[in-house]
Write a protein that holds these residues in place. Structure first.
Motif, mmCIF file in Angstrom:
data_model
loop_
_atom_site.group_PDB
_atom_site.id
_atom_site.type_symbol
_atom_site.label_atom_id
_atom_site.label_comp_id
_atom_site.label_asym_id
_atom_site.label_seq_id
_atom_site.Cartn_x
_atom_site.Cartn_y
_atom_site.Cartn_z
ATOM 1 N N LEU A 3 0.886 -1.212 -0.042
ATOM 2 C CA LEU A 3 -0.016 -0.005 -0.074
ATOM 3 C C LEU A 3 0.843 1.073 -0.023
ATOM 4 O O LEU A 3 1.626 1.348 1.139
ATOM 5 C CB LEU A 3 -0.944 0.030 1.130
ATOM 6 N N ASP A 4 0.920 1.860 -1.102
ATOM 7 C CA ASP A 4 1.941 3.312 -1.252
ATOM 8 C C ASP A 4 0.984 4.390 -0.903
ATOM 9 O O ASP A 4 0.426 5.171 -1.807
ATOM 10 C CB ASP A 4 2.480 3.300 -2.571
ATOM 11 N N VAL A 5 0.882 4.564 0.583
ATOM 12 C CA VAL A 5 0.071 5.926 0.782
ATOM 13 C C VAL A 5 1.135 6.574 1.827
ATOM 14 O O VAL A 5 2.141 5.971 2.552
ATOM 15 C CB VAL A 5 -1.082 5.643 1.761
ATOM 16 N N GLU A 6 0.873 7.739 2.215
ATOM 17 C CA GLU A 6 1.427 8.605 3.045
ATOM 18 C C GLU A 6 1.238 8.154 4.669
ATOM 19 O O GLU A 6 0.134 7.622 4.760
ATOM 20 C CB GLU A 6 0.866 10.153 3.182
ATOM 21 N N THR A 7 2.244 8.201 5.266
ATOM 22 C CA THR A 7 2.053 7.625 6.665
ATOM 23 C C THR A 7 1.078 8.568 7.439
ATOM 24 O O THR A 7 1.451 9.966 7.595
ATOM 25 C CB THR A 7 3.426 7.523 7.590
ATOM 26 N N PRO A 8 -0.060 8.328 8.075
ATOM 27 C CA PRO A 8 -0.947 9.093 8.886
ATOM 28 C C PRO A 8 -0.395 9.377 10.221
ATOM 29 O O PRO A 8 0.556 8.830 10.683
ATOM 30 C CB PRO A 8 -2.202 8.283 8.863
#
Length: 152
Positions: A3-8
């Protein structure tokens, strides 16, 4: 898959929550849950490190991740010290069984999606918990077994 997403942002841990109030948690004995310490560790890097590890192997896709963010599920994570078990315990948020009747999210349309989100959030909690214990927690359990336990 990954999953290539920004770290929340990490969840903010509530110091007055009793871990035994969760259906999926059983903490024996009265102890210091060290939530202030764990909260600091999450902000010092434990959350970022664990999230990166989790995201690299996560089976969620971006639409499922969007549901997690839209419903603000990450804010409902809880991490606490379980002195009796000498571990960092956790409670992972999840979607309820009556998700369909409650019409929680317009893109939430199948049991497989609900199951995938719940399983992946549990896995994220496990990874964060293990990272905290292995790399951040520097205290030992204060629990001492009674002297009258039988020898095996």
């Amino acid at each position: 898959m990954s999953l290539d997403v920004e770290t929340p942002e990490p969840p903010e841990l509530e110091t007055d929550t009793d871990p035994n109030a969760y259906d999926d948690v059983d903490v024996s004995g009265a102890n210091d849950t060290h939530r202030d310490d764990l909260d600091a560790f999450l902000r010092e890097g434990a959350w970022d490190e664990a999230f990166a590890e989790w995201a690299a192997q996560s089976d969620l896709d971006e639409s499922e991740w969007a549901i997690v963010l839209d419903l603000d599920l990450l804010s409902r994570f809880d991490f606490f010290w379980d002195d009796f078990a000498d571990r960092v315990g956790y409670h992972a948020p999840g979607l309820p069984e009556d998700w369909k009747e409650r019409d929680l999210h317009p893109d939430l349309d199948s049991w497989s999606t609900v199951s995938a989100i719940n399983a992946e959030l549990t896995e994220l909690g496990r990874i964060v918990s293990e990272r905290l214990k292995a790399d951040y927690v520097d205290w030992d359990a204060d629990y001492e077994a009674p002297d009258d336990l039988p020898d095996f």
